[in-house]
Design a protein around this motif. Sequence first.
Motif: not given
Length: 362
Positions: A295-302, A304-309, A354-362
């Motif tokens: 799931x893509x994390x909304x930048x505003x949510x990130x 407000x909650x920096x630890x949200x994953x 091959x193991x997929x890589x983490x797609x970190x949200x900005x």
Amino acid sequence: MKKISFWIKGLLLIIVLYFIFLRPIPYYIERPGSAEDLDPMIEVDGNYAQEPGKFMMTTVEILQATPFTYLFQFLPYNDIVSEAELFGDIDDYEEYNTLQRYYMESSVHSAVVAAFDAAGLPYNLDYKGVYVMSVTDNSNFAGVLQMGDTITEVDNLKFKNTEEFIDYIKDLEVGQTVSIKYERNGTEYKSEGDLIKLEETGETGIGISLVDQSTVETDPEVVIHSGEIGGPSAGLMYSLQVYSMITNTNLRAGHVIAGTGTISEDGTVGPIGGIDKKVIAADKEGATIFFAPDDEIDPDLKGEYPDYKSNYEIAVEAAEDIDTKMKIVPIKTFNDAIEYLEQLSPVSSRFEPEQSQVNLAA
């Protein structure tokens, strides 16, 4: 006297043990549940899948806490939640289960639609009415309607969709009496009541929150036996099992594949709760691949909650924590899962995706 004292002490001990080990308290334990093989749960034209490997749905177990089990929160992947956190505005556990059953039915519906769309096969949607999610306290149908009812007619009129239902009601006058037909557990009932002014919109209404209630008719016929399992999180795995059966493709190629995620009719995969616990459950049942919603994390949510994953990030962390060899694969859409499975080699070979890589949200 000694005999009486003995019985008193014994009774006191029983009371103490009851309050420690059996007395429910307003908290619940969430912990790893099960990973269920979908082969005996899904049939297509009366047949069940028999290809090597498995598709498995995963669950989280929820049990009411006692003073003793309250301590389980200190065990790995056991979380304590209050009744308010678990139920929200729902009044009791029975209503909670009713809601979870609706989510499961909706998940089954969406999974079948997504699978048939992907396979390019036709299906028919049969609109049944509106599903009652809640009834307001000021509704004149309070005490009559309840969560889980399906309203099929108003004033002897049937509707093609929920929009028609809402438009008909809001064009009537506040205080006007309407007659409704509704179904509950397969039995039809009738009732009358006056319409009210809805506080949220100011429009005329019955005083309920609602969603569509429909069924999907297919050829070949698909039946999903979900049993007592509730919630929407099996959608992705249901759709994969159905798709592989209606297209006669052995997508799993002998692999044991678990996963989780809601599924929309358009194939979008959505996040769920407790994915770390589902990773544990899948690993215990021998899964070698685990599909996790990316799931893509909304930048505003990130912000407000920096630890949200995201679900995928949490799943990867859980897999690393238990040192499993199970591969965690990020999935955004149903097609993502299909494309991944189509490149799998049979389990008898030494090929490992091959193991997929983490797609970190900005």
